[in-house]
Structures are given as structure tokens and as C-alpha cells.
Design a protein around this motif. Structure first.
Motif, PDB file in Angstrom:
ATOM      1  N   SER A 124      -1.707  -9.866  -1.150  1.00  0.00           N
ATOM      2  CA  SER A 124      -2.196  -8.670  -0.659  1.00  0.00           C
ATOM      3  C   SER A 124      -2.552  -7.971  -1.985  1.00  0.00           C
ATOM      4  O   SER A 124      -3.473  -7.196  -2.029  1.00  0.00           O
ATOM      5  CB  SER A 124      -1.423  -7.968   0.164  1.00  0.00           C
ATOM      6  OG  SER A 124       0.199  -7.737  -0.305  1.00  0.00           O
ATOM      7  N   SER A 168      -5.918  -8.639  -3.120  1.00  0.00           N
ATOM      8  CA  SER A 168      -6.857  -8.263  -2.138  1.00  0.00           C
ATOM      9  C   SER A 168      -7.230  -6.738  -2.355  1.00  0.00           C
ATOM     10  O   SER A 168      -8.307  -6.238  -2.454  1.00  0.00           O
ATOM     11  CB  SER A 168      -6.149  -8.458  -0.813  1.00  0.00           C
ATOM     12  OG  SER A 168      -6.351  -9.602  -0.243  1.00  0.00           O
ATOM     13  N   ILE A 169      -6.175  -6.095  -2.877  1.00  0.00           N
ATOM     14  CA  ILE A 169      -6.359  -4.640  -3.439  1.00  0.00           C
ATOM     15  C   ILE A 169      -6.988  -4.786  -4.618  1.00  0.00           C
ATOM     16  O   ILE A 169      -7.835  -3.838  -4.543  1.00  0.00           O
ATOM     17  CB  ILE A 169      -4.944  -3.973  -3.310  1.00  0.00           C
ATOM     18  CG1 ILE A 169      -4.067  -3.938  -1.737  1.00  0.00           C
ATOM     19  CG2 ILE A 169      -4.943  -2.801  -3.977  1.00  0.00           C
ATOM     20  CD1 ILE A 169      -4.969  -2.923  -1.067  1.00  0.00           C
ATOM     21  N   GLN A 181      -4.822  -5.611   9.064  1.00  0.00           N
ATOM     22  CA  GLN A 181      -3.685  -5.377   8.107  1.00  0.00           C
ATOM     23  C   GLN A 181      -4.109  -4.747   6.999  1.00  0.00           C
ATOM     24  O   GLN A 181      -3.397  -4.025   6.191  1.00  0.00           O
ATOM     25  CB  GLN A 181      -2.805  -6.481   7.944  1.00  0.00           C
ATOM     26  CG  GLN A 181      -1.998  -6.777   9.274  1.00  0.00           C
ATOM     27  CD  GLN A 181      -1.241  -5.747   9.720  1.00  0.00           C
ATOM     28  OE1 GLN A 181      -0.390  -4.975   9.064  1.00  0.00           O
ATOM     29  NE2 GLN A 181      -1.168  -5.294  11.043  1.00  0.00           N
ATOM     30  N   LEU A 182      -5.099  -5.529   6.448  1.00  0.00           N
ATOM     31  CA  LEU A 182      -5.758  -5.160   5.080  1.00  0.00           C
ATOM     32  C   LEU A 182      -6.496  -3.793   5.243  1.00  0.00           C
ATOM     33  O   LEU A 182      -6.187  -2.877   4.171  1.00  0.00           O
ATOM     34  CB  LEU A 182      -6.732  -6.173   4.542  1.00  0.00           C
ATOM     35  CG  LEU A 182      -7.404  -5.874   3.285  1.00  0.00           C
ATOM     36  CD1 LEU A 182      -6.360  -5.757   2.116  1.00  0.00           C
ATOM     37  CD2 LEU A 182      -8.332  -7.035   2.730  1.00  0.00           C
ATOM     38  N   ASN A 183      -6.970  -3.444   6.184  1.00  0.00           N
ATOM     39  CA  ASN A 183      -7.584  -2.012   6.400  1.00  0.00           C
ATOM     40  C   ASN A 183      -6.498  -1.151   6.165  1.00  0.00           C
ATOM     41  O   ASN A 183      -6.731  -0.016   5.848  1.00  0.00           O
ATOM     42  CB  ASN A 183      -8.490  -1.906   7.583  1.00  0.00           C
ATOM     43  CG  ASN A 183      -9.868  -2.503   7.250  1.00  0.00           C
ATOM     44  OD1 ASN A 183     -10.293  -2.338   6.288  1.00  0.00           O
ATOM     45  ND2 ASN A 183     -10.229  -3.188   8.447  1.00  0.00           N
ATOM     46  N   LYS A 184      -5.396  -1.157   6.958  1.00  0.00           N
ATOM     47  CA  LYS A 184      -4.029  -0.233   6.712  1.00  0.00           C
ATOM     48  C   LYS A 184      -3.786  -0.178   5.542  1.00  0.00           C
ATOM     49  O   LYS A 184      -3.461   1.119   5.006  1.00  0.00           O
ATOM     50  CB  LYS A 184      -3.059  -0.511   7.847  1.00  0.00           C
ATOM     51  CG  LYS A 184      -3.369  -0.828   9.246  1.00  0.00           C
ATOM     52  CD  LYS A 184      -2.418  -1.145  10.104  1.00  0.00           C
ATOM     53  CE  LYS A 184      -2.886  -1.368  11.522  1.00  0.00           C
ATOM     54  NZ  LYS A 184      -1.683  -1.874  12.545  1.00  0.00           N
ATOM     55  N   ARG A 185      -3.580  -1.057   4.749  1.00  0.00           N
ATOM     56  CA  ARG A 185      -3.414  -1.057   3.394  1.00  0.00           C
ATOM     57  C   ARG A 185      -4.135  -0.296   2.494  1.00  0.00           C
ATOM     58  O   ARG A 185      -3.863   0.361   1.645  1.00  0.00           O
ATOM     59  CB  ARG A 185      -3.077  -2.620   2.533  1.00  0.00           C
ATOM     60  CG  ARG A 185      -2.387  -2.605   1.289  1.00  0.00           C
ATOM     61  CD  ARG A 185      -1.069  -2.191   0.966  1.00  0.00           C
ATOM     62  NE  ARG A 185      -0.700  -2.010  -0.099  1.00  0.00           N
ATOM     63  CZ  ARG A 185      -0.191  -3.269  -0.941  1.00  0.00           C
ATOM     64  NH1 ARG A 185      -0.236  -4.397  -0.424  1.00  0.00           N
ATOM     65  NH2 ARG A 185      -0.175  -3.016  -2.060  1.00  0.00           N
ATOM     66  N   LEU A 186      -5.375  -0.708   2.483  1.00  0.00           N
ATOM     67  CA  LEU A 186      -6.432   0.234   2.176  1.00  0.00           C
ATOM     68  C   LEU A 186      -6.516   1.814   1.984  1.00  0.00           C
ATOM     69  O   LEU A 186      -6.476   2.498   1.186  1.00  0.00           O
ATOM     70  CB  LEU A 186      -7.692  -0.282   2.418  1.00  0.00           C
ATOM     71  CG  LEU A 186      -8.277  -1.673   2.061  1.00  0.00           C
ATOM     72  CD1 LEU A 186      -9.519  -2.342   2.464  1.00  0.00           C
ATOM     73  CD2 LEU A 186      -7.965  -1.873   0.423  1.00  0.00           C
ATOM     74  N   LYS A 208      -3.666   3.209   2.951  1.00  0.00           N
ATOM     75  CA  LYS A 208      -2.484   3.846   2.215  1.00  0.00           C
ATOM     76  C   LYS A 208      -2.707   3.985   0.954  1.00  0.00           C
ATOM     77  O   LYS A 208      -2.316   4.804   0.139  1.00  0.00           O
ATOM     78  CB  LYS A 208      -1.316   2.836   2.493  1.00  0.00           C
ATOM     79  CG  LYS A 208       0.045   3.112   2.292  1.00  0.00           C
ATOM     80  CD  LYS A 208       0.960   2.218   2.542  1.00  0.00           C
ATOM     81  CE  LYS A 208       2.556   2.450   1.951  1.00  0.00           C
ATOM     82  NZ  LYS A 208       3.348   1.476   2.179  1.00  0.00           N
ATOM     83  N   GLU A 209      -3.586   3.042   0.354  1.00  0.00           N
ATOM     84  CA  GLU A 209      -3.892   3.212  -1.120  1.00  0.00           C
ATOM     85  C   GLU A 209      -5.124   4.188  -1.498  1.00  0.00           C
ATOM     86  O   GLU A 209      -5.313   4.220  -2.768  1.00  0.00           O
ATOM     87  CB  GLU A 209      -4.381   1.581  -1.894  1.00  0.00           C
ATOM     88  CG  GLU A 209      -3.073   0.785  -1.543  1.00  0.00           C
ATOM     89  CD  GLU A 209      -1.915   0.918  -2.480  1.00  0.00           C
ATOM     90  OE1 GLU A 209      -2.339   1.400  -3.503  1.00  0.00           O
ATOM     91  OE2 GLU A 209      -0.796   0.066  -2.395  1.00  0.00           O
TER      92      GLU A 209
END
Length: 254
Positions: free
Chosen positions: A19, A22-23, A61-66, A68-69
């Protein structure tokens, strides 16, 4: 801008390893002016199997992390599907993903040949309302040796996506020259990064657009980037009548 071919999902194939990767890729995409990415992990290529549900979950899940970031990028589901005989049936059975659930489906050929059944498969897919998008045709040896094969597939309704790194010269002068010849012959409909990481397979998106503008004027990169927008909206892309690539222009590729 929209990148329709990218390996940004973590730990699914030979793209982003985790992840954190990915970020970092997402941040790099933003610097290139990309605001949406269709994640296209390899599928059915003999090494990787990434089922639709797993791809959707990873993108979510990646969109949620994006969020958040605070990274202004949206990741959408897709697959880069290696061509195989059961593709049409599996697509009908919802075992495969088109690009963000549109009528466009990203299909990869083996790097050394074009399967003889490709033309019939593409015809059958189009009868069902799908548009095959050929991933990076410039990197296929048989297309380079006989570009009329690509011409015939495009003439009969397929589309193709060229890699930004090829246009940027990352894979060498000959591949860049061939990529430009395909573009000149109206055999290219999208430019996408096919990014896997930030060390060896970066985005190179803006450099590719600059090369296209320098060679063909501003209308060419505009059309190719606009086509990505049209694809995302599941609309009909802009096409120009395809032409045959003349051998004398390929700078020793034959």
C-alpha cells in the motif's frame, strides 16, 4: 486526465508491492495531472489471477486510503486480460472485468505473436456490445514485423492503447519510432501509463503528450486524452480512418 491502464493496486501482480508503493504512485500520478486511474492488474497471463471481486475490494480500500491521505485521485476497477479462448464466455458469465464496467475491455496479447483466433474473438465480443482495447501493441513482436495485422483489427472495430513510456523513449529509439508510426497511421486511440512502479516503470505521461504534440500538433494528444474521458463515460470514442503503416518509415524495424 485519466489513465486507463495502470498497475497501482498493492500486491496483486508485478506492480505496486504494498500500500505504501500504491500511495507513492498515486502522488506521482497527481503530479502528472492524472485525476482518475483504472487499475488493471494482470489476469489470466499464466502467472497472475485477479478475480473481479478481489479487484473491486482492493480499489475500494485504496480509495479509502487516498481520502485519508488527502490525495485527489480516484482508482476504478479493471483488468489487463491476457487473450485466451474462453474470454468471451467468462465475460458473459461476469468472471472478467471491463474497464470500469464499461463496454471497453483491455486485452493483452503475448509479446511474441498475435493469436490467430484474435480476429474471430474480437468479432464475437463486438457482437455482444464490447470494444476490445489492445494493450501496448507497439511492444508485440508480430505487430512490429507485420503492422497490417493491427490495421485489420482496428479497421474491424478494435481500439488500441499505446504506452506513454514507449512514446517517451524509455524502451528505446526503435520502439518510440514505431509508436509514432502507429499514431501517424491512426491506429492508436488511447495513451496510458502502464505504470508498475516509480523506479523502472513510471508514468511518463506528460513527456509522452509533449512528444505527440511536437510530432503531430496539439489535436493529437487532445484526442487521445479526450478518448479516455469518453471511455470512462462509456461513450463512443473518436476515431480516424486507419491507414496502413508503410515499411519504409519504420527505420529498420523490418
Amino acid at each position: 486526465m485519466i489513465d486507463i491502464h495502470c498497475h497501482i493496486l498493492p500486491a496483486m501482480d508485478d506492480g505496486a508491492g504494498d500500500s505504501a508503493d500504491s500511495i507513492e504512485m498515486a502522488r506521482a500520478a497527481g503530479r502528472q495531472g492524472i485525476r482518475s486511474i483504472i487499475a488493471t492488474p494482470h489476469h489470466k497471463n499464466g502467472v497472475y489471477e485477479n478475480e473481479p471481486a478481489a479487484v473491486r475490494e482492493a480499489a475500494d480500500q485504496l480509495n479509502k486510503r487516498l481520502i485519508k491521505e488527502n490525495i485527489p485521485l480516484t482508482v476504478l476497477p479493471g483488468q489487463e486480460i491476457r487473450i485466451y479462448g474462453g474470454l468471451e464466455q467468462d465475460l458473459s458469465d461476469r468472471q472478467l472485468l471491463s474497464l470500469n464496467d464499461t463496454k471497453y475491455i483491455l486485452i493483452e496479447f503475448p509479446f511474441d505473436h498475435v493469436p490467430r483466433y484474435a480476429e474471430q474473438l474480437f468479432y464475437d465480443l463486438q457482437l455482444k456490445g464490447y470494444i476490445p482495447v489492445i494493450a501496448h501493441p507497439e511492444r508485440n513482436r508480430e505487430f512490429r514485423e507485420n503492422p497490417s495485422l493491427l490495421y485489420h483489427l482496428v479497421e474491424k472495430g478494435a481500439a488500441s492503447q499505446i504506452t506513454s513510456g514507449s512514446l517517451a523513449g524509455i524502451f528505446g529509439k526503435q520502439l518510440k519510432a514505431f509508436s509514432l508510426r502507429l499514431t501517424e497511421a491512426h491506429l492508436v486511440h488511447f495513451v496510458a501509463s502502464d505504470a508498475h512502479n516509480l523506479k523502472t516503470r513510471d508514468f511518463h505521461y506528460q513527456k509522452a503528450l509533449h512528444v505527440l504534440e511536437k510530432e503531430f500538433g496539439s489535436e493529437c494528444p487532445y484526442m487521445l486524452t479526450e478518448n479516455a474521458e469518453l471511455l470512462l463515460q462509456n461513450q463512443t470514442i473518436t476515431r480516424r480512418p486507419p491507414q496502413r503503416v508503410k515499411r519504409r518509415k519504420l527505420f529498420g524495424l523490418f
